[in-house]
Design an enzyme around this catalytic site. Structure first.
Site, mmCIF file in Angstrom:
data_model
loop_
_atom_site.group_PDB
_atom_site.id
_atom_site.type_symbol
_atom_site.label_atom_id
_atom_site.label_comp_id
_atom_site.label_asym_id
_atom_site.label_seq_id
_atom_site.Cartn_x
_atom_site.Cartn_y
_atom_site.Cartn_z
ATOM 1 N N GLY A 15 0.823 -1.209 0.000
ATOM 2 C CA GLY A 15 0.000 0.000 0.000
ATOM 3 C C GLY A 15 0.850 1.248 0.000
ATOM 4 O O GLY A 15 0.459 2.291 0.507
ATOM 5 N N LYS A 16 2.022 1.117 -0.604
ATOM 6 C CA LYS A 16 2.957 2.243 -0.700
ATOM 7 C C LYS A 16 2.349 3.400 -1.507
ATOM 8 O O LYS A 16 2.495 4.564 -1.140
ATOM 9 C CB LYS A 16 4.176 1.688 -1.427
ATOM 10 C CG LYS A 16 5.393 2.476 -1.426
ATOM 11 C CD LYS A 16 6.609 1.619 -1.823
ATOM 12 C CE LYS A 16 6.381 0.420 -2.703
ATOM 13 N NZ LYS A 16 6.518 0.604 -4.130
ATOM 14 N N ILE A 147 16.619 -6.245 -8.285
ATOM 15 C CA ILE A 147 17.730 -5.799 -9.130
ATOM 16 C C ILE A 147 17.307 -4.611 -9.994
ATOM 17 O O ILE A 147 18.008 -3.620 -10.136
ATOM 18 C CB ILE A 147 18.187 -6.953 -10.053
ATOM 19 C CG1 ILE A 147 18.854 -8.035 -9.202
ATOM 20 C CG2 ILE A 147 19.145 -6.457 -11.135
ATOM 21 C CD1 ILE A 147 19.240 -9.280 -9.983
ATOM 22 N N LYS A 222 13.379 0.204 19.283
ATOM 23 C CA LYS A 222 14.237 -0.786 18.639
ATOM 24 C C LYS A 222 14.424 -0.455 17.152
ATOM 25 O O LYS A 222 15.544 -0.443 16.627
ATOM 26 C CB LYS A 222 13.585 -2.165 18.786
ATOM 27 C CG LYS A 222 14.447 -3.314 18.360
ATOM 28 C CD LYS A 222 13.802 -4.614 18.813
ATOM 29 C CE LYS A 222 14.510 -5.803 18.236
ATOM 30 N NZ LYS A 222 13.759 -7.054 18.519
ATOM 31 N N GLY A 352 -13.907 -2.847 -21.292
ATOM 32 C CA GLY A 352 -13.241 -4.119 -21.492
ATOM 33 C C GLY A 352 -12.861 -4.328 -22.942
ATOM 34 O O GLY A 352 -13.287 -3.587 -23.825
ATOM 35 N N CYS A 379 -17.903 2.840 -21.490
ATOM 36 C CA CYS A 379 -17.102 2.459 -22.646
ATOM 37 C C CYS A 379 -17.655 1.178 -23.272
ATOM 38 O O CYS A 379 -18.687 1.235 -23.919
ATOM 39 C CB CYS A 379 -15.632 2.345 -22.254
ATOM 40 S SG CYS A 379 -14.549 2.633 -23.662
ATOM 41 N N GLY A 381 -19.353 -0.948 -21.882
ATOM 42 C CA GLY A 381 -20.703 -1.035 -21.322
ATOM 43 C C GLY A 381 -21.708 -0.211 -22.114
ATOM 44 O O GLY A 381 -22.898 -0.542 -22.174
ATOM 45 N N GLU A 403 -15.654 -5.577 -33.380
ATOM 46 C CA GLU A 403 -14.626 -6.153 -32.502
ATOM 47 C C GLU A 403 -14.946 -7.622 -32.201
ATOM 48 O O GLU A 403 -14.053 -8.444 -32.055
ATOM 49 C CB GLU A 403 -14.549 -5.353 -31.183
ATOM 50 C CG GLU A 403 -13.499 -5.891 -30.207
ATOM 51 C CD GLU A 403 -13.397 -5.094 -28.899
ATOM 52 O OE1 GLU A 403 -14.231 -4.200 -28.658
ATOM 53 O OE2 GLU A 403 -12.471 -5.391 -28.116
ATOM 54 N N HIS A 505 -14.623 7.199 -20.001
ATOM 55 C CA HIS A 505 -14.392 6.568 -18.693
ATOM 56 C C HIS A 505 -14.519 7.601 -17.575
ATOM 57 O O HIS A 505 -13.518 8.151 -17.113
ATOM 58 C CB HIS A 505 -12.987 5.958 -18.646
ATOM 59 C CG HIS A 505 -12.831 4.721 -19.464
ATOM 60 N ND1 HIS A 505 -13.236 3.479 -19.036
ATOM 61 C CD2 HIS A 505 -12.334 4.546 -20.710
ATOM 62 C CE1 HIS A 505 -12.977 2.581 -19.966
ATOM 63 N NE2 HIS A 505 -12.431 3.200 -21.002
ATOM 64 N N GLU A 507 -14.952 7.161 -14.603
ATOM 65 C CA GLU A 507 -14.361 6.691 -13.338
ATOM 66 C C GLU A 507 -12.977 7.271 -13.083
ATOM 67 O O GLU A 507 -12.475 7.177 -11.962
ATOM 68 C CB GLU A 507 -14.323 5.157 -13.297
ATOM 69 C CG GLU A 507 -13.328 4.475 -14.229
ATOM 70 C CD GLU A 507 -13.896 4.164 -15.619
ATOM 71 O OE1 GLU A 507 -14.851 4.850 -16.045
ATOM 72 O OE2 GLU A 507 -13.376 3.255 -16.282
HETATM 73 N N1 GLN Z 1 -13.092 -2.785 -26.629
HETATM 74 C C1 GLN Z 1 -13.831 -1.564 -26.824
HETATM 75 C C2 GLN Z 1 -13.115 -0.640 -27.790
HETATM 76 O O1 GLN Z 1 -11.926 -0.794 -27.992
HETATM 77 C C3 GLN Z 1 -14.088 -0.874 -25.500
HETATM 78 C C4 GLN Z 1 -12.856 -0.418 -24.817
HETATM 79 C C5 GLN Z 1 -13.082 -0.046 -23.381
HETATM 80 O O2 GLN Z 1 -14.079 -0.382 -22.794
HETATM 81 N N2 GLN Z 1 -12.131 0.631 -22.775
HETATM 82 O O3 GLN Z 1 -13.704 0.267 -28.321
#
Ligand code: GLN
Length: 530
Positions: A15-16, A147, A222, A352, A379, A381, A403, A505, A507
């Site tokens: 948790g650095k 290393i 110590k 994803g 995204c 989603g 895709e 995104h 988030e």
């Molecule tokens: N795979 C999708 C795209 O490349 C969504 C990417 C993501 O959700 N970050 O557009």
């Protein structure tokens, strides 16, 4: 300008990064302007290509840099905006040095780790900051004794010599393992880890000890004696009870800020920790509770959706509500969505890549749409929601993203024409902050309270404008578009309590004391319709 170097010993996952971030938060509360950065000793040029299985989420900055997830902690805990200069990997250092060598920049000199590699690293310490910053905190990834971390430590040692030693503070995080059989905490691994640091020529000024049990005074003495650190600079960092957001207060209780301010001879008023007290109070005693399902592919991993989980927690804080996050594997859902989803107050599908679990996610979006459960797609989603809508509302049978199915008759998600050339070269992600204009009467404009926003992107595929009119006619609301390229950034379903898919995104822009408006609105709606 003052510099703090944060290193870690004994074990990884100490948790650095959180400690560095929380220290940043603490110093900001003393009126100092802080910037954080991370040095990662691995050879990847950036973390963008690393699997979430190994390395957790890729955190994206405004400038489009794909960085280590610790930068997410930095941005959540502090206010300073980070750039690609704030995450340096060995891969980047060597790439630069070798490029210079090939160009002949070294004029025939023998190119060596010292000074050529260390010079590049030192250069980045200077560049990681700007004039308006008082304190730069640099965290070194990995553990003392690795290393690959050595050139970075050597650069830090040299750096302290180059500027004034008074302007540099070394903080070492370590672990005190608790031995059940002996019934005590052990200091030896910490002693050895500090000894290793001193061998390189670095004497830590502060020792932060992660521990499950409180430290005794004897133990502090110590560690002080063996590690050559004043007793008051031996800091206890107990495991936090409720949340990582207790950490700034925990460091404050140990007076870490006083040590830093004294050592670095900074002029800083005493801190006002009210913001953090408020965050923790709301986390500990929420008035409501809500259950949110996150449907993903890396659900068993703690860190793959880090920023998403944190943003949901922030939204809980904003709504005075506890949020129970139910992690659901998309592949399980496909067969029987109701079994997993019926009791949830909200459903979120994060970003994803790759097609595993896609059909399960589509089933989850369908269930949310049909059952009136608040839905938030990030995204991928959002793309999933578009595919689902195209198939089951607009009647475009087997609609898909190229895709997942390059031959689909209805490529509602596709790589745009102007990006196709780049796509074949593999360098075509839309990365970083892009503007977005929101449409009137949308859930989104209501949440943001303004029409022009900017959000971070990381994706290849886009909503295919060839299907825009058709999907709109079937009831899909285009709630946000990119004003420069007319790309669809937000889709919504109006006839629903709250159904929002965003191509970006959000988030990456949420903070514990300033929840992202869309997340806050999503949780507020989930509470309302519960
Ligand atoms: N795979 C999708 C795209 O490349 C969504 C990417 C993501 O959700 N970050 O557009």
């Amino acid at each position: 300008m003052k510099y703090i170097f944060v290193t870690g010993g004994v074990v990884s996952s100490l948790g650095k990064g959180l400690t560095a971030a929380a220290l940043g938060a603490l110093l900001e509360q003393r009126g100092l302007r802080v910037r954080l950065q991370k040095f990662d000793p691995y050879l990847n040029v950036d973390p963008g290509t690393m699997s979430p299985f190994q390395h957790g989420e890729v955190y994206v900055l405004n400038d489009g840099a794909e960085t280590d997830l610790d930068l997410g902690h930095y941005e959540r805990f502090t206010t300073g905006e980070l750039s690609r200069l704030n995450n340096l990997t060995s891969g980047q250092v060597y790439e630069k040095v070798i490029l210079k060598e090939r160009r002949g920049d070294y004029l025939g000199a023998t190119v060596q780790v010292i000074p050529h590699v260390t010079n590049e690293i030192k250069d980045r310490i200077y560049k990681g900051t700007s004039d308006d910053v008082n304190v730069l905190i640099t965290e070194l990834g990995g553990t003392i004794g690795d290393i690959e971390g050595l050139p970075f430590l050597e650069a830090m040692r040299q750096f302290a010599l180059e500027v004034d030693r008074e302007d540099v503070l070394f903080l070492h995080c370590t672990l005190l393992p608790y031995l059940k059989a002996a019934g005590e905490l052990k200091t030896k691994p910490s002693q050895q880890s500090v000894a290793k640091l001193r061998e390189i020529g670095i004497q830590p000024d502060i020792l932060v000890c992660r521990t499950e049990e409180p430290m005794t005074d004897e133990m502090r003495e110590k560690l002080s004696l063996f590690c050559n650190v004043p007793v008051r600079a031996v800091i206890e960092e107990m495991d936090v009870q409720t949340s990582i957001y207790e950490l700034p207060l925990a460091l404050k209780a140990e007076k870490v800020d006083d040590l830093v301010v004294e050592h670095l001879k900074l002029k800083a008023p005493d801190s006002d920790m009210q913001i953090w007290h408020d965050v923790v109070r709301r986390l500990k005693a929420p008035s409501h509770e809500v259950e949110i399902g996150v449907v993903g592919k890396y659900i068993e991993l703690q860190d793959a959706y880090k920023s998403v989980y944190e943003s949901i927690i922030h939204a809980g804080i904003a709504n005075d509500s506890a949020v129970h996050i139910v992690r659901l594997d998309a592949e399980d859902i496909e067969k029987d969505p109701a079994k997993y989803l019926a009791n949830l107050d909200g459903i979120l599908i994060p970003g994803g890549f790759g097609d595993r679990g896609t059909e399960g996610k589509i089933a989850a979006a369908k269930f949310a749409r049909e059952q009136g459960i608040p839905y938030f797609g990030l995204c991928l989603g959002m793309q999933i929601a578009v595919i689902e809508f195209a198939r089951h509302v607009a009647g475009l049978k087997d609609a898909n993203s190229t895709e997942f199915n390059a031959a689909t008759e209805y490529p509602v998600i596709d790589i745009m024409e102007d990006q196709k050339d780049l796509a074949t070269k593999g360098g075509n992600m839309r990365l970083g902050a892009c503007p977005c204009t929101l449409s009137d009467d949308s859930f989104s404009i209501h949440a943001y309270g303004q029409a022009n926003i900017e959000e971070r992107h990381r994706h290849r595929y886009e909503f295919n404008n060839a299907f825009r009119d058709q999907l709109k006619k079937s009831g899909l609301r285009i709630a946000g578009t990119n004003p420069d390229r007319d790309l669809v950034e937000i889709i919504e379903i109006a006839e629903h309590p709250w159904f929002v898919g965003v191509q970006f995104h959000p988030e990456f822009k949420s903070k514990p004391n300033a929840a992202h408006p869309l997340f806050a609105n999503f949780i507020a709606t989930a509470l309302k319709y519960k």
